[in-house]
Design a protein around this motif. Structure first.
Motif, PDB file in Angstrom:
ATOM      1  N   HIS A  13       4.132  10.857  10.504  1.00  6.26           N
ATOM      2  CA  HIS A  13       3.692   9.467  10.663  1.00  6.26           C
ATOM      3  C   HIS A  13       3.599   8.737   9.323  1.00  6.26           C
ATOM      4  O   HIS A  13       3.915   7.539   9.225  1.00  6.26           O
ATOM      5  N   LEU A  14       3.184   9.437   8.292  1.00  7.60           N
ATOM      6  CA  LEU A  14       3.082   8.807   6.975  1.00  7.60           C
ATOM      7  C   LEU A  14       4.469   8.528   6.393  1.00  7.60           C
ATOM      8  O   LEU A  14       4.668   7.530   5.691  1.00  7.60           O
ATOM      9  N   ARG A  69      -2.871   7.730  14.716  1.00  2.00           N
ATOM     10  CA  ARG A  69      -1.695   7.380  13.904  1.00  2.00           C
ATOM     11  C   ARG A  69      -1.857   6.056  13.170  1.00  2.00           C
ATOM     12  O   ARG A  69      -1.624   5.955  11.961  1.00  2.00           O
ATOM     13  N   THR A  70      -2.232   5.002  13.899  1.00  2.00           N
ATOM     14  CA  THR A  70      -2.276   3.663  13.295  1.00  2.00           C
ATOM     15  C   THR A  70      -3.346   3.555  12.208  1.00  2.00           C
ATOM     16  O   THR A  70      -3.176   2.797  11.249  1.00  2.00           O
ATOM     17  N   ALA A 110       5.736   5.375   7.561  1.00  2.00           N
ATOM     18  CA  ALA A 110       5.079   4.234   6.905  1.00  2.00           C
ATOM     19  C   ALA A 110       5.598   4.015   5.493  1.00  2.00           C
ATOM     20  O   ALA A 110       5.014   3.237   4.725  1.00  2.00           O
ATOM     21  N   GLN A 117      -1.610   5.051   9.169  1.00  2.00           N
ATOM     22  CA  GLN A 117      -0.471   4.233   8.735  1.00  2.00           C
ATOM     23  C   GLN A 117      -0.920   2.898   8.150  1.00  2.00           C
ATOM     24  O   GLN A 117      -0.348   2.423   7.167  1.00  2.00           O
ATOM     25  N   TYR A 125       0.535  -1.801  11.683  1.00  2.00           N
ATOM     26  CA  TYR A 125       0.958  -0.811  12.677  1.00  2.00           C
ATOM     27  C   TYR A 125       0.056  -0.888  13.904  1.00  2.00           C
ATOM     28  O   TYR A 125      -1.168  -0.934  13.780  1.00  2.00           O
TER      29      TYR A 125
END
Length: 338
Positions: A87-88, A226-227, A91, A230, A327
């Motif tokens: 996930h990173l 996740r968000t 981003a 991010q 995000y």
């Protein structure tokens, strides 16, 4: 029958949203019709170093799962780290190989115990993320065979089944390097389930299957947050140009796909203003959100054009202001699996 009803409900909701909202367009029509216009400079202009478009470097260590046998055997800490790395990377960050940062990991552990750090090692990253698994559980429930009859006399049968559920809870910490200053703590928690037809009410479940489900729960816990991660590490770009075509505004950014800016990405523009306290005479900077926009179809590795629909607010954007991606969770994220 339950599966069909849920599936139809989701499809119906998606169709309704598509009908009401339509499909957003990120295409800049007739780009040559836009003319460049001057902008006032921001109070705080980006430095040469900030304009070099360097990616934020992050090292993500396996969450410590050594105190819980189920989590340790399932390698839940590794599952958390690898899912977070994915996930990173999306981003626009650069992931540092955790295997070359063993000394740093030891220093973080010492800093958490002593409350301070004496780390003098190489500056291999801008941030480090570590943490520990605080709970890992797995359970089962047996459901008897059932049946029902509709108005026409047709019989529907649901076979006997066992439902297995795994849950993982962990606490992750973000440290700013090189000084190992604590920046943020994020608690993650989620569960996943799977069902199998069976006549055995004891619900036998192999060790390998249990550990696989625990790993899935660990990944799901990260996905659910996740968000938050991010947005904390959201890439930053700077406004370098504005063009207008009647009441339409587009802005060119100093970064593009290499930093995670993609067609359709939601972004926010920010002013950074200098303020002086009239009593203490101390000078400080203050961030304020100006307007939102979306990355258009005009985007490259090192630049991106953003469409801003709010005309009045677009006029407040200044040369050198910065922009960050926002995000958000997708429509289907968080829905239970069928």
């Amino acid at each position: 029958m339950e599966y069909t009803a849920k599936k139809l409900l989701v499809i119906s909701c998606m169709s309704s949203l598509a009908f009401l909202g339509g499909c957003a367009s990120y295409k800049i029509e007739n780009f040559d019709a836009y003319s460049q216009t001057t902008m006032p400079q921001a109070d705080v202009m980006p430095s040469v170093e900030e304009l070099k478009n360097k990616k934020t470097k992050i090292v993500v260590f396996n969450a410590d799962d050594s105190n819980i046998d189920l989590a340790k055997n399932a390698k839940a800490g590794y599952s958390i780290a690898t899912t977070l790395e994915k996930h990173l990377s999306e981003a626009g960050t650069e992931i540092v190989d955790r295997n070359i940062a063993k000394k740093l990991q030891n220093e973080i552990q010492l800093a958490e115990v002593k409350g301070k750090s004496t780390y003098q090692g190489p500056s291999i990253a801008d941030y480090a993320i570590t943490g520990n698994v605080s709970a890992a559980n797995i359970g089962s429930k047996f459901y008897e065979r059932s049946q029902w009859t509709d108005k026409k006399g047709k019989v529907y049968v649901t076979p006997a089944k066992c439902k297995y559920t795994a849950q993982v809870t962990a606490n992750l910490k973000i440290y700013k390097l090189p000084g190992l200053a604590f920046s943020k703590s994020v608690s993650i928690d989620d569960s996943v389930s799977v069902s199998e037809e069976t006549r055995n009410s004891n619900c036998p479940y192999s060790v390998n299957a249990q550990e696989s489900l625990v790993r899935q729960a660990a990944a799901a816990a990260v996905n659910d947050s996740r968000t938050e991660f991010q947005n904390y590490f959201a890439p930053k770009a700077y406004v370098i140009e504005r063009r207008i075509n009647e009441d339409k505004n587009i802005f060119k950014l100093s970064r593009g796909t290499d930093a995670g800016f993609k067609t359709g990405s939601s972004v926010k523009f920010y002013n950074l203003e200098i303020n002086k306290n009239p009593l203490t005479q101390e000078v400080s900077t203050e961030e304020s959100s100006v307007v939102e926009g979306n990355v258009s179809d005009k985007v490259g590795k090192k630049h991106a054009w953003v469409i801003v629909d709010e005309v009045e607010k677009a006029g407040k954007v200044r040369l050198g202001d910065y922009v960050k991606i926002t995000y958000e969770k997708g429509f289907l994220e968080g829905l239970p699996s069928f």
